[in-house]
Design an enzyme around this catalytic site. Sequence first.
Site, PDB file in Angstrom:
ATOM      1  N   LYS A  13       5.294   1.385  28.446  1.00 58.82           N
ATOM      2  CA  LYS A  13       5.699   1.677  29.831  1.00 58.82           C
ATOM      3  C   LYS A  13       4.601   1.308  30.829  1.00 58.82           C
ATOM      4  O   LYS A  13       4.876   0.738  31.874  1.00 58.82           O
ATOM      5  CB  LYS A  13       6.015   3.169  29.993  1.00 58.82           C
ATOM      6  CG  LYS A  13       7.237   3.634  29.259  1.00 58.82           C
ATOM      7  CD  LYS A  13       7.666   5.018  29.737  1.00 58.82           C
ATOM      8  CE  LYS A  13       6.599   6.077  29.526  1.00 58.82           C
ATOM      9  NZ  LYS A  13       6.334   6.407  28.110  1.00 58.82           N
ATOM     10  N   ARG A  88       9.876  14.354  33.046  1.00 58.54           N
ATOM     11  CA  ARG A  88       9.965  14.465  31.599  1.00 58.54           C
ATOM     12  C   ARG A  88      11.065  15.428  31.172  1.00 58.54           C
ATOM     13  O   ARG A  88      11.405  15.492  30.001  1.00 58.54           O
ATOM     14  CB  ARG A  88       8.650  14.990  31.012  1.00 58.54           C
ATOM     15  CG  ARG A  88       7.580  13.947  30.815  1.00 58.54           C
ATOM     16  CD  ARG A  88       6.427  14.566  30.043  1.00 58.54           C
ATOM     17  NE  ARG A  88       5.153  14.015  30.462  1.00 58.54           N
ATOM     18  CZ  ARG A  88       4.602  12.924  29.928  1.00 58.54           C
ATOM     19  NH1 ARG A  88       5.201  12.296  28.962  1.00 58.54           N
ATOM     20  NH2 ARG A  88       3.444  12.486  30.365  1.00 58.54           N
ATOM     21  N   ARG A 127      -3.455   0.359  15.024  1.00 57.99           N
ATOM     22  CA  ARG A 127      -4.309  -0.316  16.007  1.00 57.99           C
ATOM     23  C   ARG A 127      -5.746   0.198  15.970  1.00 57.99           C
ATOM     24  O   ARG A 127      -6.008   1.354  15.676  1.00 57.99           O
ATOM     25  CB  ARG A 127      -3.705  -0.197  17.416  1.00 57.99           C
ATOM     26  CG  ARG A 127      -3.640   1.196  17.957  1.00 57.99           C
ATOM     27  CD  ARG A 127      -2.813   1.236  19.236  1.00 57.99           C
ATOM     28  NE  ARG A 127      -2.768   2.598  19.754  1.00 57.99           N
ATOM     29  CZ  ARG A 127      -2.050   2.982  20.808  1.00 57.99           C
ATOM     30  NH1 ARG A 127      -1.313   2.110  21.462  1.00 57.99           N
ATOM     31  NH2 ARG A 127      -2.069   4.237  21.201  1.00 57.99           N
ATOM     32  N   ARG A 161      -8.535   5.410  17.922  1.00 56.74           N
ATOM     33  CA  ARG A 161      -8.348   6.602  18.751  1.00 56.74           C
ATOM     34  C   ARG A 161      -7.987   7.773  17.854  1.00 56.74           C
ATOM     35  O   ARG A 161      -7.197   7.648  16.927  1.00 56.74           O
ATOM     36  CB  ARG A 161      -7.207   6.374  19.746  1.00 56.74           C
ATOM     37  CG  ARG A 161      -7.646   5.541  20.914  1.00 56.74           C
ATOM     38  CD  ARG A 161      -6.723   5.813  22.082  1.00 56.74           C
ATOM     39  NE  ARG A 161      -6.176   4.577  22.584  1.00 56.74           N
ATOM     40  CZ  ARG A 161      -5.081   4.493  23.344  1.00 56.74           C
ATOM     41  NH1 ARG A 161      -4.401   5.584  23.645  1.00 56.74           N
ATOM     42  NH2 ARG A 161      -4.640   3.348  23.782  1.00 56.74           N
ATOM     43  N   ARG A 172       4.544  13.692  18.968  1.00 54.32           N
ATOM     44  CA  ARG A 172       4.858  13.241  20.333  1.00 54.32           C
ATOM     45  C   ARG A 172       6.280  12.707  20.412  1.00 54.32           C
ATOM     46  O   ARG A 172       6.981  12.919  21.391  1.00 54.32           O
ATOM     47  CB  ARG A 172       3.873  12.146  20.762  1.00 54.32           C
ATOM     48  CG  ARG A 172       2.609  12.707  21.363  1.00 54.32           C
ATOM     49  CD  ARG A 172       1.879  11.622  22.127  1.00 54.32           C
ATOM     50  NE  ARG A 172       0.601  11.337  21.496  1.00 54.32           N
ATOM     51  CZ  ARG A 172       0.137  10.131  21.196  1.00 54.32           C
ATOM     52  NH1 ARG A 172       0.849   9.067  21.460  1.00 54.32           N
ATOM     53  NH2 ARG A 172      -1.033   9.993  20.637  1.00 54.32           N
TER      54      ARG A 172
END
Length: 216
Positions: A13, A88, A127, A161, A172
């Site tokens: 996004k 949200r 990643r 991360r 999430r």
Amino acid sequence: MNLVLLGPPGAGKGTQAKRLQDLRSLVQLSTGDMLRAAVAAGTELGRKAGDIMERGELVPDALVVGLIAESMDAEKDSAGFILDGFPRTIGQAEALDALLRSRGEQVDRVVVIEVDDDALVTRITGRFTCATCGEGYHELFKKPKVEGVCDVCGGTKFARRKDDTEDVVRERLKAYHAQTEPLIGYYKAQGKVRAVDGMADIETVQKEIDQALDGA
Ligand SMILES: [Zn+2]
């Protein structure tokens, strides 16, 4: 044109919002950025929000809507706004509708970036970045040409991360499905939703979004 971007964390996004901002002179209102800026600037709302966040509590919807209103006032001459990260929940969507109505405006389009949960988990958990220069890599999709050596700077230290673990990503996604997906129904009832395939390559996603914005 006021645009709401919906999609799970990691769907891209932010990247799309940035591109639309440059391309269409829309102003991106990212609530996270707005909160940080207001706290740093020490505005009245910023001081309130800062106190609440310091206590580790969630900033109430009314305060966030107040910040959005301030930002819209500050950018009155823009061609419109992109909302990313807000609303949200249905309650937030109703608060946003009320705010826009009071300004003689509305949400014009809601673009939903659809992604497959498992594919998203693979995308996020794979990643990593070069700890020296920050170049991004992926275990499956973009490995360094020589294993363990950064293509760009030759560095040999890499970082991940902390949040990019399967558990965190699934958690999430669960929150997204539970809270945010009902929003799609809310906006569908208003005839505003356009879905794009977030698993396609980035050019295709961009093209689909452009069609979603320019189509009837
Ligand atoms: Zn590097």
